[in-house]
Scaffold this motif. Sequence first.
Motif, short mmCIF file in Angstrom:
data_model
loop_
_atom_site.label_atom_id
_atom_site.label_comp_id
_atom_site.label_asym_id
_atom_site.label_seq_id
_atom_site.Cartn_x
_atom_site.Cartn_y
_atom_site.Cartn_z
N ASP A 166 5.47 11.73 -8.93
CA ASP A 166 5.56 10.39 -8.36
C ASP A 166 4.26 10.02 -7.65
N TYR A 167 3.70 10.98 -6.93
CA TYR A 167 2.44 10.70 -6.24
C TYR A 167 1.30 10.49 -7.24
N ASP A 168 1.31 11.26 -8.34
CA ASP A 168 0.30 11.11 -9.37
C ASP A 168 0.38 9.73 -10.03
N LEU A 169 1.60 9.24 -10.27
CA LEU A 169 1.77 7.93 -10.89
C LEU A 169 1.46 6.79 -9.92
N SER A 170 1.42 7.10 -8.63
CA SER A 170 0.97 6.10 -7.66
C SER A 170 -0.55 6.08 -7.68
N GLY A 171 -1.13 5.38 -6.75
CA GLY A 171 -2.59 5.33 -6.69
C GLY A 171 -3.19 6.41 -5.82
N GLY A 172 -2.34 7.36 -5.35
CA GLY A 172 -2.84 8.40 -4.46
C GLY A 172 -3.73 9.40 -5.16
N GLN A 173 -4.70 9.95 -4.44
CA GLN A 173 -5.62 10.93 -4.97
C GLN A 173 -5.29 12.31 -4.40
N ILE A 174 -5.42 13.35 -5.24
CA ILE A 174 -5.07 14.70 -4.84
C ILE A 174 -6.28 15.62 -4.98
N ASN A 179 0.83 -1.21 0.00
CA ASN A 179 0.00 0.00 0.00
C ASN A 179 0.86 1.25 0.00
N PHE A 180 1.95 1.23 0.77
CA PHE A 180 2.82 2.40 0.83
C PHE A 180 3.45 2.68 -0.53
N HIS A 181 4.04 1.67 -1.15
CA HIS A 181 4.75 1.90 -2.41
C HIS A 181 3.80 2.12 -3.58
N GLU A 182 2.59 1.64 -3.47
CA GLU A 182 1.63 1.83 -4.57
C GLU A 182 0.86 3.14 -4.46
N ASN A 183 0.77 3.72 -3.25
CA ASN A 183 -0.13 4.86 -3.05
C ASN A 183 0.54 6.07 -2.42
#
Length: 602
Positions: free
Chosen positions: A312-320, A147-151
């Motif tokens: 990097d955060y955009d390419l992860s699964g994180g939402q902004i 979860n950490f590395h993906e998001n």
Amino acid sequence: MYFKSLEIENVGPIDHIQIEFPKEGNRPKPVIIVGENGTGKSILLSHLVNSLIVGKQQVFEDSEVETGKTYKYRSPSYIKSGAKYSYSSVEFESGVKIQECQLSMIKSDFESTLGYTPARAIWSNIQENGTSAFTANFDIKKEETANFHENNCCLYFPVNRFEEPAWLNIHNLTSKTTYSELKHISKYSNRNIITISPLKDNKNWLLDLIFDRQAFEIQTKNIPLSTAPDQAPITLPFFAGYSGQSTRIFEAVLKILKVILRESGNIRLGAGTRKNRQISVMKDEQIWVPNLFQLSTGEIQLLNMFLSIVRDYDLSGGQISDISDIKGIVIIDEIDSHLHTSHQKEVLPELIASFPNIQFVITTHSPLFLMGMEDKLGEDNFIIINMPTGEQVSAVDFSEFNAAYEAFKETTRHREEIQIEIKRHSKPIVFVEGDYDIRYLIKAAKFLNKNDILEKVQLKDGDGFGNLDKIWKAYDNPISKVVPNKIVLLYDCDTKKQDTTKGLVYKRVIPSISDNPISIGIENLFPPETIQKIEDQCPWFIDTQAQSEMRIRGNITTIPAAKSVNKDEKGNLCNWLCENGTINDFTMFESVFRLIEDAITD
């Protein structure tokens, strides 16, 4: 899954350090590592970076380092000179721990020759004929690690990062932006932790961002138009702005640009035509910066670092929804490299403050950067670790501050700027003989309404009057003329010193209260009633000596009765007084505050 703690023992120049990574609620505080060259700053970072890469190997197949291998060399050659083993441990908040142990000889020889074993659980992982062990328990927290590395954002900017400037050659000046080529394959991240030269990737990503925003997130609103009474109304779509994830990221990018370019006006990004696919900066709908390559080296470096965080955060699964939503870990070695003083002091702290959910671990040699961080975040919202001891220090205390001041003061262009900042940020330092003195002064200040005086100074434990003497000698003229601010050495009443001043260094002695039963130490300031109260309730704190007579060469000398604090009970006495004392017990400390105030306002 932020870093929780780091421990390093006997590695390179490091004897032993242990760092607990601080947080304010759920938000991590930036950790800034300072120290001279060769004190272990990069070694410290290498252990943190290595743990991130090992974690990524558990989740993705496109890690920068082949699975089963590590980013950092593991070798007995890094054991501190004179030591027989080294140990390191990096622990995440999830409970994942990465440990390493190196021996100077094989384990069986170590035990038989030296006759001991280090008190570390990892010891059992070393083979009898082996010299090292490396363990990582990611398997017990696979879901949290994934979860950490993906998001989350996860980046390391090494000191050798560099972008070629626009003037270097015509190829770079005319290089075109293209759309990103991402591999949509299971267990493929399309991201690197180690970030050295990301400008091209950032420009391509920006082009994707601009395209997605304008192609998929454009908003329209149907507006009815008036027609003749006998005709049906006509409704036409009108542009109503943009809305969506790409738009929110676009706004985050603009915020970064405005900080770096120090522009508060109306700016946006623009893209050239297919025959000249450049990313430009538009100001009031006019081309302001035709090509991002035209920014200065320092501006490009800042842009790359902080755009890389968003990318990097955009390419992860994180939402902004806002730039403050971006989470993760970012490690930056020598963050001040290539930057002008104004970028160090003003721009960098502003950018870091824009990412409150990023755990920044940063090394620096810049006093101005630390001052800027203190201005922007406040001294309690980040920590400074001085290497190689791992001691936590303030912005003006770290070892390179005076060296930097000496170097800068010889440069005409920077002289006024540095001196003004040092004077504005440096508080006078008051050294006392011990930690108990500090605690008594803090308690007395609350009772006597003297907190305003303590807020104007830094109280420091001088570790005995002997060390105060060493400080006095160390800051003897002419050195005392260039210290950042006043230094006050506060001696106890029994030291028989004289009040003396040399330059900005003040030697002051706490006045003795002659009729008090305790004649030695700062406890001399407590009145007879207080000492009697202590004897009644905790008699083991106070040693007594009855009046006696002594005959020397036929002359009778009377030795008066005396009382003293038992040397093993000083700490317990301090605890008791700080918990149970009243204003009447601390009244005589008024003289100490007068002494401090006179010195710092002289």
